[in-house]
Design an enzyme around this catalytic site. Sequence first.
Site, PDB file in Angstrom:
ATOM      1  N   ASP A  66     -11.138  26.683 -27.057  1.00  0.00           N
ATOM      2  CA  ASP A  66     -11.184  27.500 -25.844  1.00  0.00           C
ATOM      3  C   ASP A  66     -11.987  26.844 -24.729  1.00  0.00           C
ATOM      4  OD1 ASP A  66     -13.568  27.774 -27.219  1.00  0.00           O
ATOM      5  OD2 ASP A  66     -13.262  29.871 -27.726  1.00  0.00           O
ATOM      6  N   ASN A 134     -18.899  40.561 -32.207  1.00  0.00           N
ATOM      7  CA  ASN A 134     -17.851  41.593 -32.192  1.00  0.00           C
ATOM      8  C   ASN A 134     -16.647  41.201 -33.046  1.00  0.00           C
ATOM      9  OD1 ASN A 134     -16.648  39.602 -30.684  1.00  0.00           O
ATOM     10  ND2 ASN A 134     -16.435  40.805 -28.809  1.00  0.00           N
ATOM     11  N   HIS A 136     -14.920  38.324 -32.810  1.00  0.00           N
ATOM     12  CA  HIS A 136     -13.904  37.453 -32.191  1.00  0.00           C
ATOM     13  C   HIS A 136     -13.896  36.077 -32.858  1.00  0.00           C
ATOM     14  CE1 HIS A 136     -16.835  35.894 -28.804  1.00  0.00           C
ATOM     15  NE2 HIS A 136     -16.845  35.065 -29.812  1.00  0.00           N
ATOM     16  N   GLU A 141     -10.550  38.276 -28.431  1.00  0.00           N
ATOM     17  CA  GLU A 141     -11.460  39.419 -28.439  1.00  0.00           C
ATOM     18  C   GLU A 141     -10.817  40.631 -29.128  1.00  0.00           C
ATOM     19  OE1 GLU A 141     -14.440  38.882 -27.690  1.00  0.00           O
ATOM     20  OE2 GLU A 141     -14.832  38.456 -25.588  1.00  0.00           O
TER      21      GLU A 141
HETATM   22  C1  F6R Z   1     -16.361  29.016 -29.043  1.00  0.00           C
HETATM   23  C2  F6R Z   1     -15.793  29.991 -29.966  1.00  0.00           C
HETATM   24  C3  F6R Z   1     -16.474  31.292 -30.212  1.00  0.00           C
HETATM   25  C4  F6R Z   1     -17.838  31.085 -30.880  1.00  0.00           C
HETATM   26  C5  F6R Z   1     -18.518  32.421 -31.115  1.00  0.00           C
HETATM   27  C6  F6R Z   1     -19.891  32.258 -31.735  1.00  0.00           C
HETATM   28  O1  F6R Z   1     -15.557  27.864 -28.986  1.00  0.00           O
HETATM   29  O2  F6R Z   1     -14.762  29.739 -30.522  1.00  0.00           O
HETATM   30  O3  F6R Z   1     -15.659  32.098 -31.010  1.00  0.00           O
HETATM   31  O4  F6R Z   1     -17.653  30.421 -32.099  1.00  0.00           O
HETATM   32  O5  F6R Z   1     -18.647  33.104 -29.912  1.00  0.00           O
HETATM   33  O6  F6R Z   1     -20.731  31.651 -30.810  1.00  0.00           O
HETATM   34  P1  F6R Z   1     -22.225  31.261 -31.219  1.00  0.00           P
HETATM   35  O7  F6R Z   1     -22.140  30.196 -32.234  1.00  0.00           O
HETATM   36  O8  F6R Z   1     -22.845  30.765 -29.926  1.00  0.00           O
HETATM   37  O9  F6R Z   1     -22.866  32.495 -31.745  1.00  0.00           O
END
Ligand code: F6R
Length: 240
Positions: A66, A134, A136, A141
Amino acid sequence: MEVRVFPDAYGAALYTATLVETTIRQLSSPVLGLATGGTMIPVYQHLVQFHRRGLRFEHVTTINLDEYIGLEPTDRHSYHAFMREHFFDHVDLPLDCRYIPSGATCDLTAACQAYDEILRAHPIDLQLLGIGVNGHIGFNEPADHLKPHTHVVELTEDTIRQNARFFDAEERVPTRAITMGLQSILFAKRIVLLAVGASKAQAVREAIIGDIRTTVPASLLQLHPQVTFVLDEAAAQQLP
Ligand code: F6R
C-alpha cells in the site's frame, strides 16, 4: 493455520526475518509481498544484517501492499521513503524489481489497474503482513464489503490516529490510500502475519478464532491454506 508465539517482539521479528530468508535462499526468483509500519522495522533490520553476512537480494522481486494517496515518493512520510530508509537502500535488490503503488498520480484508476497487472505478472511467494488494531490488513479497512483488487480506500479514524505517530500532527496523515485487495493478498502462496504488543491482542484474537467477517479483514486469512501468525506474548494474550 500455524500460530507461533515468542516471549518478546525481538524473537518474533527475528523468526519472521528467517522465514523470508529461507524463501529467498530456496527459490530462484522469489517474489516477496512486503508491508510497512512500525512492526516491520525490526524485520527489515534483521534482513539488512543477513545481507551484510552474505544474503543476496539480486534475484528477488518485492511488491508492497500500500501507499498513501497524495504523497510524492520523495515525501519522507511516504511508504516509498519508508522502504528506502529501512530496507532498499541497504540491500542489493534491483531497482526495477521493487514495486510500490503510486499514490501521487492524478489517475488513480489507472494506477490500480497497473498494479493489478504487476501482481498478475509476479505471483507472490511469501506475503508479509502486519495487522491494524481494527483488524485491517494492508489498508483493507473493516467494512460491509471488501474489494478483491487494488483500490482506493478511505482510512478509518482508528487508522489515522494510529499512524499519526509517524507524522508531525494527526491532521497531516493522509485520509486516503491505495492498497492491494483481499483476493491479491489471499493469492500469495504463503502468508506470514507478524503482530506484537498488547494493542494488537484483540485484533489477533478475532483474526484467529473469531468468525470470518469483513468487519475484521484479517479473519479472511482463515480461508488461506498456508498462513503463519507470528506473535509475541503480549499480542497472543487473548488467545485460549
Ligand atoms: C502497512 C500495512 C498495515 C500495517 C498495520 C500495522 O503497509 O500493511 O496494514 O501493517 O497498520 O501497522 P504497525 O506495524 O505500524 O502497527
